[in-house]
Each structure stands twice: as structure tokens, then as C-alpha cells.
Design a protein around this motif. Sequence first.
Motif, PDB file in Angstrom:
ATOM      1  N   GLN A 251      12.118  28.041   4.997  1.00 22.77           N
ATOM      2  CA  GLN A 251      11.042  28.733   5.686  1.00 22.77           C
ATOM      3  C   GLN A 251      11.549  30.072   6.224  1.00 22.77           C
ATOM      4  O   GLN A 251      12.653  30.131   6.788  1.00 22.77           O
ATOM      5  N   PRO A 252      10.759  31.139   6.082  1.00 23.66           N
ATOM      6  CA  PRO A 252      11.196  32.432   6.566  1.00 23.66           C
ATOM      7  C   PRO A 252      11.340  32.456   8.095  1.00 23.66           C
ATOM      8  O   PRO A 252      10.541  31.853   8.797  1.00 23.66           O
ATOM      9  N   LEU A 253      12.349  33.133   8.570  1.00 22.13           N
ATOM     10  CA  LEU A 253      12.550  33.314  10.012  1.00 22.13           C
ATOM     11  C   LEU A 253      11.767  34.521  10.506  1.00 22.13           C
ATOM     12  O   LEU A 253      11.442  34.615  11.679  1.00 22.13           O
ATOM     13  N   VAL A 254      11.514  35.444   9.592  1.00 23.24           N
ATOM     14  CA  VAL A 254      10.791  36.659   9.946  1.00 23.24           C
ATOM     15  C   VAL A 254       9.639  36.822   8.976  1.00 23.24           C
ATOM     16  O   VAL A 254       9.803  36.667   7.767  1.00 23.24           O
ATOM     17  N   THR A 255       8.473  37.142   9.492  1.00 23.16           N
ATOM     18  CA  THR A 255       7.333  37.410   8.629  1.00 23.16           C
ATOM     19  C   THR A 255       6.927  38.863   8.779  1.00 23.16           C
ATOM     20  O   THR A 255       7.114  39.463   9.841  1.00 23.16           O
ATOM     21  N   THR A 256       6.411  39.418   7.699  1.00 18.27           N
ATOM     22  CA  THR A 256       6.003  40.832   7.757  1.00 18.27           C
ATOM     23  C   THR A 256       4.506  40.963   7.668  1.00 18.27           C
ATOM     24  O   THR A 256       3.796  40.101   7.297  1.00 18.27           O
TER      25      THR A 256
END
Length: 101
Positions: A96-101
Amino acid sequence: MSTSPTTTPDNYYSTPGQILDEEFLQPLNISRYRLAKTIGVSETAIGEIIHGKRRISTAMAWRLSKAFGTTAEFWSNLQTDYDLLTFDPASLGDIQPLVTT
């Protein structure tokens, strides 16, 4: 489960060792033994690279660059490109991504 285009059996990528053998050693008529002695490694190490059983390390990239008048980056990039093209990202599992854009 779908596979990425780079992992299908129809795709074929030359290993850095195949390029070493087919683009340098064979055309220049240089034996594995001569290359190994020139760059100070074992003939086994050269054979393993050619057969795709050993990666081209940073030190090996420098050795090859000195022997063939190329750059170390040339050899390192061959290895990195091959690694990226043949890696199966599905093997990482679900991250799962830790940072989303």
C-alpha cells in the motif's frame, strides 16, 4: 492473475553477459581466459556472467570498462536495464502506498 508484458515467455532480453560475449569477445577474438587474466578475475567469473549466473557488479563494470575502452556506466546500465525488464513486480505482493498524490 495477469502478468506484465515483460514477464511473458515470448519476450527475450539479452543478458549483459550475452552482450559481453557476442558484441565484444567474439568479434574481437578475445578468449574468456584472456579477459579474465587481463582484468584480474577468474575465468569462472567471466563464464558465470556470460551464462547469466552472475551479475555485473560495480567493480566488474569498472574492470570491463578499462579492458574495452567503454565506461563503467555502460556495463552498469546493461545490468540495471536487464534487471528492470525481467523483474516481476507481482512478486512484491500487495504494498500500500505511504504517500498519495
